[in-house]
Design an enzyme around this catalytic site. Sequence first.
Site, PDB file in Angstrom:
ATOM      1  N   GLY A   9       0.822  -1.216   0.000  1.00 43.54           N
ATOM      2  CA  GLY A   9       0.000   0.000   0.000  1.00 43.54           C
ATOM      3  C   GLY A   9       0.850   1.259   0.000  1.00 43.54           C
ATOM      4  N   GLY A  13      -0.701   7.921   1.188  1.00 45.82           N
ATOM      5  CA  GLY A  13      -0.645   8.070   2.644  1.00 45.82           C
ATOM      6  C   GLY A  13       0.658   7.648   3.309  1.00 45.82           C
ATOM      7  N   GLY A  15       2.149   4.773   3.678  1.00 54.44           N
ATOM      8  CA  GLY A  15       3.024   3.867   2.912  1.00 54.44           C
ATOM      9  C   GLY A  15       3.864   4.615   1.891  1.00 54.44           C
ATOM     10  CE1 TYR A 187      -8.350   0.589   9.218  1.00 53.75           C
ATOM     11  CE2 TYR A 187      -8.961   1.488  11.361  1.00 53.75           C
ATOM     12  CZ  TYR A 187      -8.064   1.394  10.311  1.00 53.75           C
ATOM     13  OH  TYR A 187      -6.871   2.092  10.368  1.00 53.75           O
TER      14      TYR A 187
HETATM   15  P1  NDP Z   1      -4.415   5.226   2.695  1.00 56.78           P
HETATM   16  O1  NDP Z   1      -5.825   4.936   2.352  1.00 56.78           O
HETATM   17  O2  NDP Z   1      -3.837   6.556   2.360  1.00 56.78           O
HETATM   18  O3  NDP Z   1      -3.453   4.133   2.081  1.00 56.78           O
HETATM   19  C1  NDP Z   1      -3.798   2.799   2.082  1.00 56.78           C
HETATM   20  C2  NDP Z   1      -2.950   2.083   1.077  1.00 56.78           C
HETATM   21  O4  NDP Z   1      -3.365   0.702   1.061  1.00 56.78           O
HETATM   22  C3  NDP Z   1      -3.126   2.602  -0.344  1.00 56.78           C
HETATM   23  O5  NDP Z   1      -1.878   2.536  -0.989  1.00 56.78           O
HETATM   24  C4  NDP Z   1      -4.092   1.611  -0.940  1.00 56.78           C
HETATM   25  O6  NDP Z   1      -4.009   1.455  -2.331  1.00 56.78           O
HETATM   26  C5  NDP Z   1      -3.602   0.352  -0.267  1.00 56.78           C
HETATM   27  N1  NDP Z   1      -4.564  -0.735  -0.403  1.00 56.78           N
HETATM   28  C6  NDP Z   1      -5.867  -0.752  -0.034  1.00 56.78           C
HETATM   29  N2  NDP Z   1      -6.425  -1.927  -0.371  1.00 56.78           N
HETATM   30  C7  NDP Z   1      -5.457  -2.655  -0.974  1.00 56.78           C
HETATM   31  C8  NDP Z   1      -5.425  -3.942  -1.555  1.00 56.78           C
HETATM   32  N3  NDP Z   1      -6.504  -4.716  -1.607  1.00 56.78           N
HETATM   33  N4  NDP Z   1      -4.270  -4.379  -2.065  1.00 56.78           N
HETATM   34  C9  NDP Z   1      -3.169  -3.602  -2.054  1.00 56.78           C
HETATM   35  N5  NDP Z   1      -3.142  -2.381  -1.518  1.00 56.78           N
HETATM   36  C10 NDP Z   1      -4.280  -1.908  -0.996  1.00 56.78           C
HETATM   37  O7  NDP Z   1      -4.331   4.950   4.265  1.00 56.78           O
HETATM   38  P2  NDP Z   1      -3.224   5.372   5.372  1.00 56.78           P
HETATM   39  O8  NDP Z   1      -1.955   5.721   4.744  1.00 56.78           O
HETATM   40  O9  NDP Z   1      -3.878   6.328   6.296  1.00 56.78           O
HETATM   41  O10 NDP Z   1      -3.108   4.014   6.173  1.00 56.78           O
HETATM   42  C11 NDP Z   1      -1.989   3.171   6.066  1.00 56.78           C
HETATM   43  C12 NDP Z   1      -1.874   2.333   7.311  1.00 56.78           C
HETATM   44  O11 NDP Z   1      -1.726   3.167   8.438  1.00 56.78           O
HETATM   45  C13 NDP Z   1      -3.074   1.450   7.592  1.00 56.78           C
HETATM   46  O12 NDP Z   1      -2.600   0.194   8.036  1.00 56.78           O
HETATM   47  C14 NDP Z   1      -3.807   2.173   8.682  1.00 56.78           C
HETATM   48  O13 NDP Z   1      -4.535   1.261   9.493  1.00 56.78           O
HETATM   49  C15 NDP Z   1      -2.646   2.771   9.424  1.00 56.78           C
HETATM   50  N6  NDP Z   1      -2.979   3.913  10.239  1.00 56.78           N
HETATM   51  C16 NDP Z   1      -3.509   5.058   9.701  1.00 56.78           C
HETATM   52  C17 NDP Z   1      -3.834   6.114  10.535  1.00 56.78           C
HETATM   53  C18 NDP Z   1      -4.422   7.359  10.013  1.00 56.78           C
HETATM   54  O14 NDP Z   1      -4.769   8.207  10.827  1.00 56.78           O
HETATM   55  N7  NDP Z   1      -4.536   7.565   8.703  1.00 56.78           N
HETATM   56  C19 NDP Z   1      -3.605   6.042  11.973  1.00 56.78           C
HETATM   57  C20 NDP Z   1      -3.028   4.807  12.409  1.00 56.78           C
HETATM   58  C21 NDP Z   1      -2.746   3.806  11.570  1.00 56.78           C
HETATM   59  P3  NDP Z   1      -4.763   2.453  -3.364  1.00 56.78           P
HETATM   60  O15 NDP Z   1      -3.907   3.671  -3.419  1.00 56.78           O
HETATM   61  O16 NDP Z   1      -4.768   1.676  -4.630  1.00 56.78           O
HETATM   62  O17 NDP Z   1      -6.123   2.716  -2.801  1.00 56.78           O
END
Ligand code: NDP
Length: 316
Positions: A9, A13, A15, A187
């Site tokens: 991912g 965000g 990642g 979630y």
């Molecule tokens: P984003 O939605 O910005 O990023 C999520 C990423 O996961 C994207 O690259 C998305 O791909 C990818 N993704 C989703 N589904 C799939 C799939 N089926 N296969 C492959 N890739 C997939 O979220 P965040 O950056 O906010 O979250 C990232 C992590 O951080 C998560 O684990 C979240 O739980 C954790 N987190 C986030 C917080 C927050 O406040 N935002 C706080 C604490 C933890 P695509 O671009 O194609 O959609």
Amino acid sequence: RKSTVVITGASSGVGLYAAKALAKRGWDVVMACRDLEKAEKAAQSVGIPKDSYTIMHIDLGSLDSVRQFVNNFRASGKSLDALVCNAAIYMPLIKEPLRSPEGYELTVTTNHLGHFLLCNLMLEDLKNSNASDRRLVILGTVTHNPDELGGKIPPRPDLGNLDGFAAGFKEPISMIDGKKFEPVKAYKDSKVCNVLTMRELHRRYHESTGIIFSSLYPGCVAETPLFRNHYPLFQKLFPLFQKYITGGYVSQELAGERVAAVVADPEYKQSGVYWSWGNRQKKDGKSFVQRVSPQARDDERAERMWELSNKLVGLA
Ligand code: NDP
């Protein structure tokens, strides 16, 4: 040689910014993403140098795709020095569960089962790396933990006795505890499983392999597209709420730096732990090892989660 990290991912965000931060530290970054074109644009938009990343396809919502990714990674001839399980979906507004190709509920498949399979398969690759320091990092979240302010807002996560997993996790079952479908709880449940997986990996494999297993909560990254499936008004107010009320707000850049530090820096070479930053109640921003939620530190539940997940992903 450069050290290699796989980040799931990485197209958005946390990642994406972790990829940027690790590339800056001299790592070879494999961005494991479901949308190759989007990932390429994203990498360019934040200025990751072309020669420091490779994009490879993975759909965490499909177990076949996870297996295919591992095969492709191995065919690339790269060595694996670190794995970051970061991808996640959050679908707060859906009324009916979505399903993976296997028929499992999609949020838990993407966030937990896909990563569970990936970790188990890539453990082999981490073992095969000749680096002295190998790490596997899984993203956690404050909402996994009802003992904390950010985790008190209902619905709270609850795996129960994992009866939904035990019953096969297919229609009509959509929740790990076998109860009524609740997308926000799905979630949070999946994130409890992420922490349990990290702790169980540590318990089973740290001593014999030397691999460092850890999790982190980088802070509330309120402006990532994670909230793209929420009401527009929520998307507008949530960052402000986190900035001015809870004080938990961190930028995507800083969250990415924190992930990179847990992957690469000597201070974070500690296995079986969950990192947090004193950025919520306190303002000093120092990292510390935080106690995880009662369910996420329950060893019996961890073992049951492990055995049932093994069956669901076809490893047992
Ligand atoms: P984003 O939605 O910005 O990023 C999520 C990423 O996961 C994207 O690259 C998305 O791909 C990818 N993704 C989703 N589904 C799939 C799939 N089926 N296969 C492959 N890739 C997939 O979220 P965040 O950056 O906010 O979250 C990232 C992590 O951080 C998560 O684990 C979240 O739980 C954790 N987190 C986030 C917080 C927050 O406040 N935002 C706080 C604490 C933890 P695509 O671009 O194609 O959609």
